[in-house]
Design a protein around this motif. Structure first.
Motif, short mmCIF file in Angstrom:
data_model
loop_
_atom_site.label_atom_id
_atom_site.label_comp_id
_atom_site.label_asym_id
_atom_site.label_seq_id
_atom_site.Cartn_x
_atom_site.Cartn_y
_atom_site.Cartn_z
N GLU A 114 0.83 -1.20 0.00
CA GLU A 114 0.00 0.00 0.00
C GLU A 114 0.87 1.26 0.00
O GLU A 114 0.60 2.22 -0.73
N GLU A 115 1.92 1.25 0.78
CA GLU A 115 2.82 2.40 0.83
C GLU A 115 3.53 2.62 -0.50
O GLU A 115 3.70 3.75 -0.97
N ARG A 116 3.96 1.51 -1.15
CA ARG A 116 4.64 1.65 -2.44
C ARG A 116 3.70 2.27 -3.48
O ARG A 116 4.10 3.08 -4.31
N LEU A 117 2.42 1.88 -3.44
CA LEU A 117 1.45 2.45 -4.37
C LEU A 117 1.20 3.92 -4.08
O LEU A 117 1.12 4.74 -5.00
N GLU A 118 1.03 4.26 -2.81
CA GLU A 118 0.76 5.64 -2.46
C GLU A 118 1.90 6.56 -2.90
O GLU A 118 1.67 7.69 -3.33
N VAL A 119 3.13 6.08 -2.78
CA VAL A 119 4.28 6.86 -3.21
C VAL A 119 4.26 7.07 -4.72
O VAL A 119 4.64 8.14 -5.23
N ALA A 120 3.80 6.06 -5.46
CA ALA A 120 3.87 6.10 -6.92
C ALA A 120 2.68 6.83 -7.56
O ALA A 120 2.76 7.23 -8.73
N LEU A 121 1.58 7.00 -6.84
CA LEU A 121 0.38 7.58 -7.43
C LEU A 121 0.59 9.03 -7.88
O LEU A 121 1.24 9.81 -7.20
N VAL A 122 0.00 9.35 -9.03
CA VAL A 122 -0.06 10.73 -9.50
C VAL A 122 -1.52 11.17 -9.56
O VAL A 122 -2.41 10.33 -9.72
#
Length: 480
Positions: A114-122
C-alpha cells in the motif's frame, strides 16, 4: 466516457497483490504510460490475503520469499519500520536467529504494498499511475476499448489487465442445499458481517480443514470466542508446518513428461532419501516447486483430472504450509478440546431452536451429530469462472471474450492473454494471478505471481519481449 488521449493507457482491474505489483512495475518500466488501477475497496495493495487479517495471521512463507523486486525490498522496509520491530523480534526468536526464516504478520506485507502504491500515485491526470475507486462490471471492446464501472463511468484503455485475485468460496454441494440460504450459514468467512452477533460460547462448524480454517480459528480465538469448533472435510487433513534447515537439489523437471502417479512415487522416493540424510521433507517439496508449471503443462486433460480428484488435497497440505507459531497455536486449540478435526461427509442439516443440527458420516465410524450456531464456509477460493455470476466475469463469457476452462479452475490464457470462445489469444485483454490457473496450475503465491508480472510488464512495455513459458518458473529458487 473519459476523453481520448494520445498517451498509451493500461487499465488494471483489481488493486490486490497481482494488480498492484503489475501497476508498480509497468509504471517504472514505462513512465510515459497512463496506468489506471480500478479497485472497489478503500485500501489498495492489500486484497483479501493482506487486508482481511489480524495480527495473529502470519505470512505462510518467510520474509525472504516475499521479495518482489520493489525498492526498498520488503526486508529492508521491515527493518526501517518501527511498527515491525516487535514482529521481527518474535520472528527471529522463532527462527533461531535466521533472518531469512522470519514469519511476520500478513498485514505488514499489505502495508508495504500500500505504501509503495501511495508513493507512486499521480493525481494530475497525466502519465503515471492513478487510482479509480469503483467496481468494474463490463469490458467494452467496440467501438472503443474501455472498462465500464457499476456507477456508469467508462475508463478508456488501450490494454486491460484483469487481476481480480481470489474469489469468495462457493456454497458446497451435497444434501439439504436449502440450508445455505438460511442465516445459519456463513457463505464467506471474510465478509465484514460474517460473525456479527456471534456469542463467545456459540458452537461452530467449519466446512474445510485448509488454511482458511486455520485463519478463522485464530481470528475467532483472538476475538474472544471460546465455544467448541468442529472443522470437517472429506479427508480431514490440516496443512503441514514449515521446517528450517537442509537443502535438496532440483529433480522434478528431469522426469517430465510423467504421469501424476509416477511423479507422486518419485516425490515419495525423494522424501525418503532426504529423510535418510537428515534433510526435512519440506526441502523436497521446495525443490519440486519451480517445475510445477512445466509438469502441469505437460499433462493431458485426463491426467489433470486424475491429479485434481485423487492427489490435489495431499499436495496442497504439504505444499501450502503453516508457520511454526501458527501450527502451535492451532494444535493448542485441538489439545484443549475446543477444536475437533473430523474426516467426514455431510448427511443432513435440520434447523432447531439452538441453531442447526448436523448429521455427519465420519470415515470408518458411526454417524455423528453436532449442533452449531452457525456453519462457516471455509472451503477456499472459488475458481469456476464458467458458472460464477460476478458481473464482470459473466459479461466476458457472454461476449465471448473469455473462455472458462473445462476443469473449473479459471479462464483459458496464453501467456496471460485471454483466449476468446474461438481460442484466439487477445492482443489487448490479459489476466494475472488466480484467473490463469488453467495454464499454470499454481499461480497464487508471491514468487510465481512476481515471475508472471515481470513477463507481462516486459511484453506490454516492449512488444518484442519474450513471452512467459513454463520454464521461466525453474529459477524461483528454494523455499516456499
Amino acid at each position: 466516457m473519459s476523453e481520448p488521449s494520445s498517451v498509451h493507457t493500461v487499465a488494471v482491474v483489481g488493486g490486490g497483490l497481482s494488480g498492484a505489483l503489475f501497476a508498480l512495475k509497468l509504471a517504472a518500466a514505462r513512465p510515459d504510460f497512463h496506468i489506471v488501477v480500478i479497485e472497489a475497496t478503500r485500501r489498495i495493495g492489500r486484497g483479501l490475503a493482506y487486508g482481511a487479517c489480524t495480527p495473529q495471521h502470519l505470512l505462510n512463507v518467510p520474509v525472504s520469499r516475499m521479495e518482489v523486486g520493489l525498492k526498498p525490498g520488503f526486508a529492508d522496509w521491515l527493518d526501517a519500520n518501527p511498527d515491525a520491530a516487535g514482529a521481527l523480534s518474535i520472528g527471529l526468536e522463532e527462527s533461531g536467529g535466521d533472518p531469512h526464516g522470519i514469519f511476520v504478520p500478513r498485514a505488514l506485507f499489505g502495508a508495504y504494498l500500500e505504501e509503495r502504491l501511495e508513493v507512486a500515485l499521480v493525481t494530475d491526470g497525466g502519465p503515471g499511475l492513478s487510482l479509480v475507486r469503483g467496481e468494474a462490471v463490463r469490458i467494452l471492446a467496440r467501438p472503443d476499448r474501455a472498462v465500464r464501472l457499476s456507477d456508469g463511468r467508462e475508463i478508456a484503455a488501450d490494454a486491460i489487465v484483469l487481476a481480480t485475485g481470489n474469489l469468495a468460496p462457493r456454497a458446497p454441494g451435497g444434501p439439504d442445499q436449502w440450508f445455505y440460504d438460511t442465516p445459519g450459514f456463513v457463505p464467506d468467512p471474510w465478509a465484514p458481517d460474517a460473525f456479527d452477533g456471534l456469542q463467545p460460547d456459540d458452537p461452530l462448524m467449519l466446512l474445510g480443514t485448509g488454511l482458511t480454517t486455520v485463519d478463522i480459528v485464530l481470528k475467532l480465538t483472538a476475538a474472544g470466542h471460546r465455544g467448541p469448533i468442529l472443522a470437517t472435510s472429506r479427508r480431514g487433513l490440516l496443512p503441514q508446518v514449515h521446517a528450517a534447515g537442509g537443502a535438496w537439489p532440483a529433480f522434478l523437471e528431469a522426469a517430465i513428461p510423467a504421469s501424476p502417479r509416477a511423479l507422486t512415487r518419485l516425490i515419495r522416493d525423494q522424501v525418503a532419501a532426504a529423510q535418510a540424510q537428515g534433510v526435512p521433507w519440506q526441502r523436497v517439496f521446495d525443490a519440486a516447486r519451480p517445475a510445477i508449471p512445466a509438469v502441469w503443462s505437460s499433462w493431458s486433460s485426463r491426467e489433470k483430472r486424475q491429479f485434481l480428484r485423487h492427489l490435489r488435497t495431499r499436495w496442497d497440505v504439504h505444499r501450502h504450509r503453516m508457520a511454526p507459531r501458527i501450527n502451535d497455536a492451532l494444535h493448542a486449540q485441538a489439545e484443549s478440546g475446543r477444536l475437533d478435526i473430523l474426516a467426514a461427509r455431510l448427511r443432513s442439516y435440520r434447523l432447531t431452536d439452538d441453531g442447526v443440527d448436523i448429521t455427519l458420516a465420519p470415515r470408518g465410524s458411526a454417524e455423528r451429530r453436532f449442533t452449531a450456531a452457525r456453519v462457516v464456509n471455509c472451503t477456499g477460493p472459488r475458481r469456476d469462472a464458467g458458472n460464477i455470476a460476478i458481473p464482470l466475469l459473466a459479461d466476458l463469457r457472454d461476449q465471448g471474450l473469455a473462455l472458462p476452462d473445462a476443469l473449473g479452475l479459471g479462464l483459458e490464457t496464453e501467456n496471460c492473454a485471454l483466449l476468446d470462445m474461438d481460442r484466439r489469444a487477445s492482443t489487448w485483454l490479459f489476466a494475472l494471478g488466480a484467473l490463469t490457473c488453467p495454464q499454470w496450475w499454481e499461480i497464487t503465491a508471491v514468487p510465481e505471481i512476481a515471475v508472471q508480472v515481470d513477463r507481462l510488464v516486459g511484453q506490454l512495455a516492449n512488444p518484442e519481449a519474450r513471452q512467459l513459458s513454463a520454464g521461466d518458473f525453474l529459477d524461483l529458487g528454494a523455499g516456499i
